[in-house]
Design a protein around this motif. Sequence first.
Motif, PDB file in Angstrom:
ATOM      1  N   TYR A  25       0.674  -1.311   0.031  1.00  0.00           N
ATOM      2  CA  TYR A  25      -0.003   0.181   0.074  1.00  0.00           C
ATOM      3  C   TYR A  25       0.832   1.371   0.164  1.00  0.00           C
ATOM      4  CZ  TYR A  25      -3.606   3.160   1.231  1.00  0.00           C
ATOM      5  OH  TYR A  25      -4.424   4.567   1.364  1.00  0.00           O
ATOM      6  N   CYS A  32      -6.699   0.033  -1.617  1.00  0.00           N
ATOM      7  CA  CYS A  32      -6.930  -1.377  -0.900  1.00  0.00           C
ATOM      8  C   CYS A  32      -7.520  -2.440  -1.650  1.00  0.00           C
ATOM      9  CB  CYS A  32      -7.795  -0.908   0.070  1.00  0.00           C
ATOM     10  SG  CYS A  32      -7.057   0.206   1.538  1.00  0.00           S
ATOM     11  N   CYS A  55      -3.082  -0.835   7.521  1.00  0.00           N
ATOM     12  CA  CYS A  55      -2.309   0.370   7.168  1.00  0.00           C
ATOM     13  C   CYS A  55      -2.436   1.478   8.138  1.00  0.00           C
ATOM     14  CB  CYS A  55      -2.617   0.684   5.637  1.00  0.00           C
ATOM     15  SG  CYS A  55      -2.129  -0.554   4.428  1.00  0.00           S
TER      16      CYS A  55
END
Length: 239
Positions: A25, A32, A55
């Motif tokens: 990411y 995502c 994240c």
Amino acid sequence: MVNPTPSYKGHRHPVEVVSHCVWLYFRFPLGCREGEELMLRRGVTVSCETVRRWCAKSGQAYADGLRRRRPRPGDTWHLDEVLIEINGVRRYLWRAVDQDGNVLDVLVQPRRDTKAAKRFMARPMKKQRRVPRVPVTDRLRSRGAAHRKPMPSVEHRAHKGLNNRAENSHQPTRQRERAMKGFRSAGAAQRFLSAFGGISPHFRPRRHLRTTAGHHLETTIRFTVWDHDTENICRPAAA
């Protein structure tokens, strides 16, 4: 505000899966949902919401761990701001980097006047516990006014051409902003960019200064550091 160290306790997936999703990411211009698809290709089923939570929960802790490993930043600081639009509202992303391009700090603010410049200049000095030998900015007058009070004896260089280091450091952010179709809020932008500024540069060694073999070796070393930190920064809580 100090972020609490996240724990892997209660996670259905091992640390390797969590850290790999966070790496995907913050290293590549992916959302995502793309991370979910890439993990599915590897035989791991996670939802895009799970990737987003990983994240948000672990990204900043990973970034802080990598920053602690870096050598002390240089003494020439380049400061610059760039205009970003969040839900149709103009905001300014302030960034400070040293002469090698290492990110010192980022801050999203609604203005770029003298007060905003003073607030931003104080942040990297507080984190580094020192003043720069030479701060470099563009020619906007608020930079000089903000510099005179906290650093009256320090030479201030204001020249557009000298500040290309800071201006170029905005490019990865612009790339991510386009991939994410903009930031949802100023707070979300601040949280993402704080973690992004710590993780992304770790996997972007200055390739033009190395041979191919040297670049591969340096990249392997950085992956080893990442694996070690992600396994030890967030150790599972004791039962």
